[in-house]
Write an enzyme that holds these catalytic residues in place. Structure first.
Site, PDB file in Angstrom:
ATOM      1  N   ARG A  23      -3.421   1.043 -19.032  1.00  0.00           N
ATOM      2  CA  ARG A  23      -1.971   0.858 -19.091  1.00  0.00           C
ATOM      3  C   ARG A  23      -1.298   0.977 -17.737  1.00  0.00           C
ATOM      4  NH1 ARG A  23      -0.909   5.773 -22.897  1.00  0.00           N
ATOM      5  NH2 ARG A  23      -2.370   6.574 -21.320  1.00  0.00           N
ATOM      6  N   GLN A  47      20.651  19.002  -8.000  1.00  0.00           N
ATOM      7  CA  GLN A  47      20.976  17.577  -8.061  1.00  0.00           C
ATOM      8  C   GLN A  47      19.710  16.778  -7.804  1.00  0.00           C
ATOM      9  OE1 GLN A  47      24.699  16.437  -6.196  1.00  0.00           O
ATOM     10  NE2 GLN A  47      23.769  14.604  -5.325  1.00  0.00           N
ATOM     11  N   ALA A  48      19.572  15.652  -8.488  1.00  0.00           N
ATOM     12  CA  ALA A  48      18.479  14.713  -8.238  1.00  0.00           C
ATOM     13  C   ALA A  48      19.092  13.395  -7.786  1.00  0.00           C
ATOM     14  CB  ALA A  48      17.631  14.513  -9.487  1.00  0.00           C
ATOM     15  N   ASN A  49      18.621  12.885  -6.662  1.00  0.00           N
ATOM     16  CA  ASN A  49      19.125  11.627  -6.110  1.00  0.00           C
ATOM     17  C   ASN A  49      18.021  10.577  -6.114  1.00  0.00           C
ATOM     18  OD1 ASN A  49      21.488  13.044  -5.444  1.00  0.00           O
ATOM     19  ND2 ASN A  49      20.722  13.529  -3.403  1.00  0.00           N
ATOM     20  N   ARG A  59      16.848   5.647   6.588  1.00  0.00           N
ATOM     21  CA  ARG A  59      17.858   6.590   6.107  1.00  0.00           C
ATOM     22  C   ARG A  59      17.649   7.940   6.790  1.00  0.00           C
ATOM     23  NH1 ARG A  59      20.322   4.630   1.238  1.00  0.00           N
ATOM     24  NH2 ARG A  59      19.204   2.849   0.341  1.00  0.00           N
ATOM     25  N   HIS A  62      19.098  13.410   8.385  1.00  0.00           N
ATOM     26  CA  HIS A  62      20.143  14.186   7.746  1.00  0.00           C
ATOM     27  C   HIS A  62      19.775  15.661   7.641  1.00  0.00           C
ATOM     28  CE1 HIS A  62      21.098  10.143   5.565  1.00  0.00           C
ATOM     29  NE2 HIS A  62      21.682  10.200   6.751  1.00  0.00           N
ATOM     30  N   LYS A  72      14.878  19.846   0.093  1.00  0.00           N
ATOM     31  CA  LYS A  72      14.614  18.597  -0.623  1.00  0.00           C
ATOM     32  C   LYS A  72      13.139  18.481  -0.967  1.00  0.00           C
ATOM     33  CE  LYS A  72      18.281  16.052   1.795  1.00  0.00           C
ATOM     34  NZ  LYS A  72      18.567  14.951   2.765  1.00  0.00           N
ATOM     35  N   TYR A 132      14.861  12.390  -4.710  1.00  0.00           N
ATOM     36  CA  TYR A 132      14.973  13.672  -4.036  1.00  0.00           C
ATOM     37  C   TYR A 132      15.457  14.715  -5.041  1.00  0.00           C
ATOM     38  CZ  TYR A 132      16.717  10.138  -0.587  1.00  0.00           C
ATOM     39  OH  TYR A 132      16.958   9.009   0.161  1.00  0.00           O
ATOM     40  N   GLU A 143      27.390  18.273   5.366  1.00  0.00           N
ATOM     41  CA  GLU A 143      26.230  17.439   5.647  1.00  0.00           C
ATOM     42  C   GLU A 143      26.447  16.641   6.929  1.00  0.00           C
ATOM     43  OE1 GLU A 143      24.661  15.356   2.344  1.00  0.00           O
ATOM     44  OE2 GLU A 143      25.012  17.013   0.953  1.00  0.00           O
ATOM     45  N   ASP A 172      24.755   6.579  10.303  1.00  0.00           N
ATOM     46  CA  ASP A 172      23.507   7.042  10.918  1.00  0.00           C
ATOM     47  C   ASP A 172      23.358   6.494  12.330  1.00  0.00           C
ATOM     48  OD1 ASP A 172      22.906   8.460   8.640  1.00  0.00           O
ATOM     49  OD2 ASP A 172      21.485   6.991   7.853  1.00  0.00           O
TER      50      ASP A 172
END
Length: 206
Positions: A23, A47-49, A59, A62, A72, A132, A143, A172
């Site tokens: 599968r 929190q989950a991102n 990215r 940070h 994280k 994350y 942040e 960034d």
């Protein structure tokens, strides 16, 4: 589940066994007991991102103010990315050093970085999905960023994607160099980071 500390103290890579069958495959990329036994305290998830990125999307770099900081646990469930952890803790013996790990949807490994470390990643293919687990909720006022293209850091992006194909957000791209952020007093203090981790360990064992 295997765990290995990275060259930057306070960061680990976790690699679960993967069980393929007709599968597809199954794995458990986060296992609380293994995590706590390795890091010394449980992971509090506030929190989950999830991000979805095309090839060349970069990215980071940070980080969040300490205390409380934002730890994280980063995992790639589809595609592939180069995940980079940088020691930006002023006063740390390894300040300015970094380590890089390939995360992908086949290995299903993950990187954990504790409070006060800098984090960035580069997507290697279209449709790269990163998740994350974050120890604190998003707080825009706390942040910050360091320019991931800072030549003094020498991060390994162009080993994987040509410089002309890197895609950064305006924020960034405009972030200061590590030296400028340090001189401005904007970076986390190593002593405050150690105190934060010690408090988490004490709370987890009480």
């Amino acid at each position: 589940m295997q765990a290995k500390e990275l060259a930057v103290p306070g960061a680990w890579v976790f690699t679960p066994p993967v069980f393929p069958d007709a599968r597809g495959a199954f794995a458990a990329p986060f296992q609380a007991e293994v995590f706590a036994g390795t890091v010394g305290h449980p992971l509090h998830v506030a929190q989950a991102n999830t991000s979805v990125s095309g090839r060349g999307v970069l990215r980071g770099l940070h980080y969040a103010d300490v205390p409380p900081g934002q730890a994280k646990y980063v995992q790639c469930s589809a595609g592939a990315l180069i995940d980079v952890v940088v020691d930006i803790r002023v006063g740390s013996p390894t300040f300015g050093q970094w380590d890089a790990v390939r995360l992908d949807g086949e290995t299903l490994n993950a990187v954990y970085l504790s409070e006060g470390l800098g984090h960035a990643f580069l997507a290697l293919v279209d449709g790269t999905v990163a998740t994350y687990l974050c120890s604190t909720a998003y707080n825009p006022g706390a942040e910050h960023g360091v320019n991931p293209l800072d030549p003094a850091l020498g991060l390994p992006w162009t080993e994987h994607v040509p410089a002309a194909e890197l895609i950064l957000s305006d924020k960034d791209a405009a972030a200061p160099s590590l030296a400028d952020a340090r001189d401005a007093g904007a970076l986390p203090d190593a002593g405050a980071c150690r105190a934060r981790v010690a408090a988490l360990i004490a709370a987890g064992t009480s």
